[in-house]
Design a protein around this motif. Structure first.
Motif, PDB file in Angstrom:
ATOM      1  N   MET A 195      16.540  46.237  19.287  1.00 35.59           N
ATOM      2  CA  MET A 195      17.771  46.576  19.062  1.00 35.59           C
ATOM      3  C   MET A 195      18.376  45.634  17.822  1.00 35.59           C
ATOM      4  N   ALA A 196      18.313  46.236  16.651  1.00 40.53           N
ATOM      5  CA  ALA A 196      18.944  45.166  15.527  1.00 40.53           C
ATOM      6  C   ALA A 196      20.381  45.380  15.763  1.00 40.53           C
ATOM      7  N   LEU A 197      21.160  43.974  15.787  1.00 42.73           N
ATOM      8  CA  LEU A 197      22.281  43.657  16.026  1.00 42.73           C
ATOM      9  C   LEU A 197      22.971  43.328  14.628  1.00 42.73           C
ATOM     10  N   ASP A 198      23.454  44.208  13.999  1.00 43.88           N
ATOM     11  CA  ASP A 198      23.830  44.309  12.515  1.00 43.88           C
ATOM     12  C   ASP A 198      25.025  43.846  12.343  1.00 43.88           C
ATOM     13  N   SER A 199      26.121  43.726  13.268  1.00 44.44           N
ATOM     14  CA  SER A 199      27.540  43.473  12.917  1.00 44.44           C
ATOM     15  C   SER A 199      27.584  41.930  12.397  1.00 44.44           C
ATOM     16  N   PHE A 233      16.373  41.646  21.429  1.00 47.72           N
ATOM     17  CA  PHE A 233      17.459  41.478  20.414  1.00 47.72           C
ATOM     18  C   PHE A 233      16.870  41.183  19.445  1.00 47.72           C
ATOM     19  N   GLU A 234      17.431  41.884  18.409  1.00 42.71           N
ATOM     20  CA  GLU A 234      17.167  41.174  16.806  1.00 42.71           C
ATOM     21  C   GLU A 234      18.635  40.814  16.570  1.00 42.71           C
ATOM     22  N   ILE A 235      18.887  39.690  16.173  1.00 43.37           N
ATOM     23  CA  ILE A 235      19.936  39.157  15.405  1.00 43.37           C
ATOM     24  C   ILE A 235      19.797  39.362  13.896  1.00 43.37           C
ATOM     25  N   VAL A 286      15.190  36.428  15.543  1.00 40.90           N
ATOM     26  CA  VAL A 286      16.085  35.991  14.492  1.00 40.90           C
ATOM     27  C   VAL A 286      15.591  36.542  13.141  1.00 40.90           C
ATOM     28  N   ASP A 287      16.367  37.326  12.567  1.00 38.06           N
ATOM     29  CA  ASP A 287      15.859  37.979  11.395  1.00 38.06           C
ATOM     30  C   ASP A 287      16.416  37.008  10.142  1.00 38.06           C
ATOM     31  N   LEU A 288      15.531  36.074  10.143  1.00 37.15           N
ATOM     32  CA  LEU A 288      15.961  34.944   8.994  1.00 37.15           C
ATOM     33  C   LEU A 288      15.771  35.530   7.497  1.00 37.15           C
ATOM     34  N   LYS A 289      14.574  36.413   7.625  1.00 32.90           N
ATOM     35  CA  LYS A 289      13.933  36.724   6.244  1.00 32.90           C
ATOM     36  C   LYS A 289      13.849  35.299   5.282  1.00 32.90           C
ATOM     37  N   THR A 290      13.271  34.442   5.961  1.00 28.13           N
ATOM     38  CA  THR A 290      13.192  32.923   5.165  1.00 28.13           C
ATOM     39  C   THR A 290      12.338  33.354   3.846  1.00 28.13           C
ATOM     40  N   ILE A 300       6.716  46.357   9.018  1.00 25.58           N
ATOM     41  CA  ILE A 300       6.791  47.439   7.965  1.00 25.58           C
ATOM     42  C   ILE A 300       8.288  47.470   7.847  1.00 25.58           C
ATOM     43  N   HIS A 301       8.802  47.421   6.725  1.00 26.19           N
ATOM     44  CA  HIS A 301      10.401  47.345   6.615  1.00 26.19           C
ATOM     45  C   HIS A 301      10.966  48.068   5.657  1.00 26.19           C
ATOM     46  N   THR A 302      11.549  49.178   5.517  1.00 23.88           N
ATOM     47  CA  THR A 302      12.478  49.812   4.618  1.00 23.88           C
ATOM     48  C   THR A 302      13.731  49.452   4.877  1.00 23.88           C
ATOM     49  N   ALA A 357      17.064  50.147   0.139  1.00 22.26           N
ATOM     50  CA  ALA A 357      15.860  51.053   0.052  1.00 22.26           C
ATOM     51  C   ALA A 357      16.030  52.438   0.666  1.00 22.26           C
ATOM     52  N   GLN A 358      16.687  52.318   1.707  1.00 23.56           N
ATOM     53  CA  GLN A 358      16.814  53.505   2.686  1.00 23.56           C
ATOM     54  C   GLN A 358      17.989  54.424   2.032  1.00 23.56           C
ATOM     55  N   ALA A 359      19.107  53.759   1.498  1.00 21.94           N
ATOM     56  CA  ALA A 359      20.077  54.413   0.638  1.00 21.94           C
ATOM     57  C   ALA A 359      19.636  55.216  -0.381  1.00 21.94           C
ATOM     58  N   ALA A 374      10.689  48.996  10.863  1.00 19.17           N
ATOM     59  CA  ALA A 374      11.898  49.486  10.979  1.00 19.17           C
ATOM     60  C   ALA A 374      12.260  49.974   9.627  1.00 19.17           C
ATOM     61  N   GLY A 375      13.542  50.663   9.647  1.00 16.55           N
ATOM     62  CA  GLY A 375      14.121  51.431   8.242  1.00 16.55           C
ATOM     63  C   GLY A 375      14.556  52.665   8.691  1.00 16.55           C
ATOM     64  N   GLY A 376      15.767  52.875   9.416  1.00 13.68           N
ATOM     65  CA  GLY A 376      16.298  54.165   9.842  1.00 13.68           C
ATOM     66  C   GLY A 376      15.660  54.856  10.750  1.00 13.68           C
ATOM     67  N   ILE A 377      14.839  54.126  11.620  1.00 14.59           N
ATOM     68  CA  ILE A 377      14.202  54.951  13.147  1.00 14.59           C
ATOM     69  C   ILE A 377      15.143  55.572  13.610  1.00 14.59           C
ATOM     70  N   VAL A 392      15.355  49.652  16.123  1.00 16.62           N
ATOM     71  CA  VAL A 392      16.436  50.590  15.713  1.00 16.62           C
ATOM     72  C   VAL A 392      17.645  49.965  15.620  1.00 16.62           C
ATOM     73  N   GLY A 393      18.383  50.227  14.642  1.00 19.34           N
ATOM     74  CA  GLY A 393      19.736  49.556  14.323  1.00 19.34           C
ATOM     75  C   GLY A 393      20.604  50.794  14.362  1.00 19.34           C
ATOM     76  N   ALA A 394      20.883  51.530  13.200  1.00 21.71           N
ATOM     77  CA  ALA A 394      22.089  52.240  13.091  1.00 21.71           C
ATOM     78  C   ALA A 394      22.295  53.461  13.932  1.00 21.71           C
ATOM     79  N   ALA A 395      20.659  53.969  14.435  1.00 23.60           N
ATOM     80  CA  ALA A 395      20.885  55.112  15.315  1.00 23.60           C
ATOM     81  C   ALA A 395      21.346  54.898  16.709  1.00 23.60           C
TER      82      ALA A 395
HETATM   83  O1  LIG Z   1      16.672  44.447   9.001  1.00 31.86           O
HETATM   84  C1  LIG Z   1      17.328  45.235   8.673  1.00 31.86           C
HETATM   85  C2  LIG Z   1      17.879  45.538   7.437  1.00 31.86           C
HETATM   86  O2  LIG Z   1      17.388  44.423   6.436  1.00 31.86           O
HETATM   87  C3  LIG Z   1      17.976  46.155   9.696  1.00 31.86           C
HETATM   88  O3  LIG Z   1      18.204  45.562  10.893  1.00 31.86           O
HETATM   89  C4  LIG Z   1      16.823  47.347  10.189  1.00 31.86           C
HETATM   90  O4  LIG Z   1      16.457  47.986   9.128  1.00 31.86           O
HETATM   91  C5  LIG Z   1      16.978  48.063  11.458  1.00 31.86           C
HETATM   92  O5  LIG Z   1      18.163  48.849  11.081  1.00 31.86           O
HETATM   93  P1  LIG Z   1      18.131  50.751  10.691  1.00 31.86           P
HETATM   94  O6  LIG Z   1      17.508  51.103  11.997  1.00 31.86           O
HETATM   95  O7  LIG Z   1      19.669  50.739  10.810  1.00 31.86           O
HETATM   96  O8  LIG Z   1      17.485  50.898   9.665  1.00 31.86           O
END
Ligand SMILES: O=C(CO)[C@H](O)[C@H](O)COP(=O)(O)O
Length: 215
Positions: free
Chosen positions: A8-12, A32-34, A61-65, A136-138, A142-144, A168-171, A189-192
């Motif tokens: 679960m992507a916690l994106d707030s 849990f993904e922060i 923790v999604d640091l994206k270092t 693997i991450h969109t 990039a999703q937009a 990850a990426g709009g799943i 999964v985040g926004a879904a």
């Molecule tokens: O890392 C992220 C953005 O960089 C998001 O947390 C990841 O893409 C998951 O969210 P969604 O399911 O809304 O795409």
């Protein structure tokens, strides 16, 4: 097939909303993904809060270092992270630094292949260094622009790297089966979920779909 994990992507940005969302979806998710904006805003205190609240969940923790890998990630592993992410575009020295920090805490490192030109090469080299998860991450931008992670997932899964693959990426509900069948071990999964009228109900649906697809 081993049961894929749901992340679960916690994106707030809001600390209390983040904890409240985690509480709602906890019965249905494994990790849990922060998210990156969330960890930048809230820092290690949120890691400690979720660690204390959920000792049995995995915490990413999604640091994206991008630089100073060992120094940056070390503080988050020390606070209770099981997994930290490092950007594939950061280069092998930074990736090696995060892996070194992870080893100190018996934790794991995920390589985020976002915007990497040669994803197969980066994934292979990162695994050689000791990364346990290839992501693997969109990203949201990039999703937009209409991109999806599905083609890259197929390409990386075919390499047979022997590590877990995260996607990850709009799943969403409609694409869960596709990513499980393509070989994803961790479904992010985040926004879904957080954008659904009932996040708990959306998380429950995704749990059922993942488990059904993995049979
Ligand atoms: O890392 C992220 C953005 O960089 C998001 O947390 C990841 O893409 C998951 O969210 P969604 O399911 O809304 O795409």
């Amino acid at each position: 097939m081993a049961r894929p994990l749901i992340q679960m992507a916690l994106d707030s940005l809001d600390f209390d909303q983040t904890v409240a969302l985690a509480d709602q979806v906890a019965p249905y998710v494994d990790i849990f993904e922060i998210g990156t904006p969330c960890i930048k805003y809230n820092g290690v205190n949120l890691v400690k809060e979720l660690r204390n609240r959920y000792p049995d969940k995995l915490l990413l923790v999604d640091l994206k270092t991008m630089d100073a890998g060992e120094y940056e990630a070390g503080a988050f592993y020390a606070a209770g992270a099981d997994i930290c992410t490092v950007l594939g575009v950061s280069g092998l020295a930074t990736i090696a630094g995060v892996i070194k920090a992870a080893k100190k805490y018996a934790a794991e490192t995920q390589i985020d292949l976002i915007n990497v030109a040669d994803k197969a090469e980066c994934a292979r080299e990162s695994v050689k260094l000791g990364a346990q998860i290839v992501g693997i991450h969109t990203g949201l931008d990039a999703q937009a622009a209409g991109q999806t992670p599905f083609g890259d997932l197929n390409d990386i899964a075919r390499l047979g790297l022997g590590v877990r693959i995260s996607v990850a990426g709009g799943i969403k509900q409609a694409t869960v089966q596709q990513v499980v069948e393509a070989g994803a071990n961790i479904i992010v999964v985040g926004a879904a979920i957080y954008g659904a009228p009932s996040p708990a109900e959306a998380a429950r649906e995704i749990r059922e779909l993942v488990d059904a697809a993995a049979v």
